[in-house]
Write a protein that holds these residues in place. Structure first.
Motif, short mmCIF file in Angstrom:
data_model
loop_
_atom_site.label_atom_id
_atom_site.label_comp_id
_atom_site.label_asym_id
_atom_site.label_seq_id
_atom_site.Cartn_x
_atom_site.Cartn_y
_atom_site.Cartn_z
N LEU A 193 0.64 -0.89 -0.10
CA LEU A 193 -0.10 0.17 -0.25
C LEU A 193 0.81 1.46 -0.25
N PHE A 194 1.93 1.42 0.71
CA PHE A 194 2.90 2.54 0.47
C PHE A 194 3.67 2.91 -0.58
N LEU A 195 3.56 2.03 -1.84
CA LEU A 195 3.41 2.13 -2.85
C LEU A 195 2.48 3.67 -3.87
N LEU A 196 2.06 3.09 -3.24
CA LEU A 196 0.32 3.91 -3.87
C LEU A 196 0.71 5.16 -3.98
N SER A 197 -0.13 5.74 -4.77
CA SER A 197 -0.46 7.44 -4.44
C SER A 197 -1.13 7.82 -2.99
N SER A 198 -1.19 9.07 -2.93
CA SER A 198 -0.99 9.78 -1.57
C SER A 198 -2.27 9.40 -1.27
N GLY A 199 -3.56 10.04 -2.64
CA GLY A 199 -4.77 9.33 -2.04
C GLY A 199 -5.35 8.34 -2.03
N VAL A 200 -4.98 7.70 -2.10
CA VAL A 200 -5.73 5.61 -2.13
C VAL A 200 -4.95 5.49 -0.96
N GLN A 201 -3.59 5.87 -0.13
CA GLN A 201 -3.79 5.87 0.37
C GLN A 201 -4.61 5.88 2.05
N THR A 202 -4.93 7.05 1.24
CA THR A 202 -5.70 7.48 2.64
C THR A 202 -6.85 7.05 2.15
N LEU A 203 -7.23 6.49 1.44
CA LEU A 203 -8.54 5.81 1.37
C LEU A 203 -8.15 4.30 1.72
N ALA A 204 -7.23 4.16 1.55
CA ALA A 204 -6.72 2.43 2.61
C ALA A 204 -6.58 2.50 3.59
N ASN A 205 -6.61 3.61 3.96
CA ASN A 205 -6.11 3.83 5.72
C ASN A 205 -7.72 4.05 6.37
N VAL A 206 -8.52 4.54 5.34
CA VAL A 206 -10.51 4.67 6.14
C VAL A 206 -10.55 3.08 6.28
N LEU A 207 -10.46 2.50 5.07
CA LEU A 207 -11.39 1.29 4.80
C LEU A 207 -10.71 -0.18 5.83
N PRO A 208 -11.56 -1.13 6.20
CA PRO A 208 -10.26 -2.38 7.27
C PRO A 208 -10.14 -2.84 6.47
N PHE A 209 -9.46 -3.15 5.20
CA PHE A 209 -8.75 -4.13 4.64
C PHE A 209 -7.26 -4.03 4.73
N ARG A 210 -7.09 -2.37 5.02
CA ARG A 210 -5.36 -2.53 4.88
C ARG A 210 -5.50 -3.28 6.83
N TYR A 211 -6.09 -2.79 7.75
CA TYR A 211 -5.97 -2.91 8.69
C TYR A 211 -6.11 -4.85 9.08
N MET A 212 -6.25 -5.59 7.95
CA MET A 212 -6.56 -7.18 7.47
C MET A 212 -5.13 -7.99 7.14
N LEU A 213 -4.21 -6.93 6.31
CA LEU A 213 -3.12 -7.39 6.08
C LEU A 213 -1.88 -6.77 6.47
N SER A 214 -2.54 -5.40 5.30
CA SER A 214 -1.06 -4.56 5.33
C SER A 214 -0.13 -4.17 6.57
N PHE A 215 -1.27 -3.69 7.83
CA PHE A 215 -0.83 -2.74 8.72
C PHE A 215 -0.18 -3.99 9.82
#
Lengths: 261, 252
Positions: free
Chosen positions: B183-205
């Motif tokens: 996720l940290f390779l994606l653009s900042s806009g997409v990253q912000t979206l990813a930070n708000v959704l739960p999916f990041r906290y299922m694997l990436s975090f």
């Protein structure tokens, strides 16, 4: 020919089904498209870092990833649904009902369901491929397109035969749940040019799982860079896989024990 | 499903593990080609390989597949049988999947060791505090996955066709959990979206903590987000379960 008429009536059923469950099909069509776009987008992110990878330019790689999604879309159009149904038939012991019908048995288990929602992603991604080729001033030459289509066709036959054989394993291993995922992951390996694989893995992918025919070789044909030996090898694989899968099918039928008897 | 049943599913196991392993390995090979061609994303080659190798282990232990079985049980009426048993359906599924994962680990660990050897992966060095946080975050991520899967399963109380819902979840998870690309390779806009959704906290975090890609304020905010999502999803699961059972029992 009788079989052609039967195929056409299956196509008609598929279309009618789509008309009846319009919303559902629409949702699946969009999701298929989003999956494809996501793969292409991630390819874009990856290649943006460099100018070429393993001899492929950025746009060429985008074309290749798009072609892989088109190939997978074609598989989902009329090959995967039937393999899945076939798995179910075996596992539930209902294969008998099909086997006693007066038509070629392999035909019956292989061509029935058509899932037309996949047309959306096939068409959109094909348009995208032409768009890239145009914007990159890549030559769009009719001969190349014909070669491309021939190789895609060969690829479909090769993978159909291979996946058919793997699906047949359901007759011995009654608990194969996730062939679908497994097939997808194998196809995933074709998302980037096969030239990125070196050494032992390259050998594996040339002789055991010919993923080059998912996208790499067709795209090489499209770009006019295909080596003739790849075509020869494709023909060889088509023949080999067809004979083997036919033999294996007959072998499997002898071992098939129905749940109903 | 107990241990004895698992042995009978050897072929299925082989397929499952192979499927799970191919994806990250292919990504590693692709990235290796990128680095070899002079690419330079803001993460070293070593770390990129670490990312995918550890992803394999974390994802195995986070994976949840009960939803399709539960949906079938609900649809065929078999769920009624479980409702009268004293053990909660949710915890039954958790224990069942845990025992299955122990088996699957037996297959996965040799593969991971092989990858570590081939790609010369270094084990990340974490100080004790960060390591503890990583473990907690991992457990939370698994809990979010399992509970979300549970919710998908019980959606069968209301929907006939849970296939589309599952497919949608698969898609969102694939994109926003860092499964394909960190996720940290994606653009900042997409990253912000990813930070708000739960999916990041299922694997990436948890992965980000392990690789030291998030610390300080980011780590704190991330942890709070993760715990919040966990609580939200558990709450939703409980509410939906109660409502669903009431509706289901009304037909019995």
């Amino acid at each position: 020919m009788r079989y052609l008429k039967i195929i056409l009536s299956f196509v008609r059923v598929g279309l009618m089904s789509m008309m009846e469950y319009r919303v559902s099909y629409f949702i699946w069509a969009i999701m298929g498209l989003v999956w494809a776009m996501f793969f292409v987008f991630s390819a874009y992110l990856i290649v943006n870092q460099v100018n070429t990878i393993a001899g492929w330019s950025r746009n060429e790689i985008l074309i290749l990833t798009s072609v892989e999604t088109i190939f997978v879309g074609l598989l989902w159009l009329f090959i995967f649904p039937n393999l899945i149904d076939f798995s179910e038939l075996i596992r539930k012991g209902n294969l008998d009902g099909i086997l006693i019908k007066p038509l070629n048995k392999r035909f019956l288990v292989s061509i029935k369901r058509f899932q037309f929602e996949n047309f959306i992603r096939i068409i959109v991604l094909t348009g995208y491929v032409f768009f890239i080729m145009n914007s990159d001033n890549l030559v769009i030459n009719w001969l190349n397109i014909v070669n491309f289509l021939i190789l895609i066709f060969f690829g479909l036959i090769i993978f159909y035969n291979m996946f058919f054989c793997i699906t047949l394993l359901n007759i011995w291993f009654v608990n194969l749940f996730n062939l679908e995922d497994f097939f997808h992951n194998i196809l995933d390996m074709g998302r980037f040019p096969v030239q990125i694989y070196k050494g032992l893995i390259a050998q594996l992918f040339t002789f055991i799982i010919p993923i080059g025919y998912v996208a790499t070789f067709p795209v090489q044909a499209l770009l006019g860079r295909l080596e003739f030996i790849s075509v020869l090898y494709a023909i060889l694989l088509v023949v080999l896989t067809s004979f083997f899968s036919h033999w294996f099918w007959n072998f499997a039928l002898k071992h098939y024990s129905s749940a109903s008897s | 499903m107990n241990f004895v049943d698992m042995l009978g599913y050897r072929a299925d196991l082989f397929l499952f593990i192979t499927s799970g392993v191919i994806g990250p390995i292919v990504m590693i090979l692709i990235w290796l080609a990128v680095y070899a061609s002079g690419g330079n994303p803001n993460i070293s080659q070593g770390q990129m390989i670490q990312y995918y190798v550890f992803l394999l282990v974390i994802e195995l232990w986070n994976s949840a597949w009960a939803s399709s079985f539960m949906a079938t049980e609900i649809r065929t009426g078999k769920m009624a049988m479980y409702l009268v048993k004293p053990m909660s359906v949710y915890w039954y599924r958790v224990f069942e999947s845990t025992s299955s994962k122990i088996f699957k680990s037996a297959y996965l660990i040799p593969i991971v060791l092989l990858l570590v050897f081939i790609f010369k992966v270094n084990l990340p060095v974490l100080d004790f505090g960060l390591f503890v946080l990583f473990i907690f975050s991992w457990v939370f991520s698994a809990a979010i996955m399992l509970t979300l899967d549970f919710i998908l399963g019980i959606s069968a109380f209301w929907f006939d066709d849970t296939g589309s819902l599952n497919a949608l979840n698969d898609l969102l998870y694939f994109v926003f959990s860092g499964r394909l690309i960190p996720l940290f390779l994606l653009s900042s806009g997409v990253q912000t979206l990813a930070n708000v959704l739960p999916f990041r906290y299922m694997l990436s975090f948890p992965l980000e903590i392990l690789l030291g890609k998030v610390n300080g304020m980011g780590l704190l905010v991330g942890l709070i987000s993760q715990i919040s999502w966990l609580l939200i999803i558990v709450l939703i699961a409980q509410i939906l379960w109660r409502k669903g059972v009431k509706k289901y029992a009304a037909y019995g």
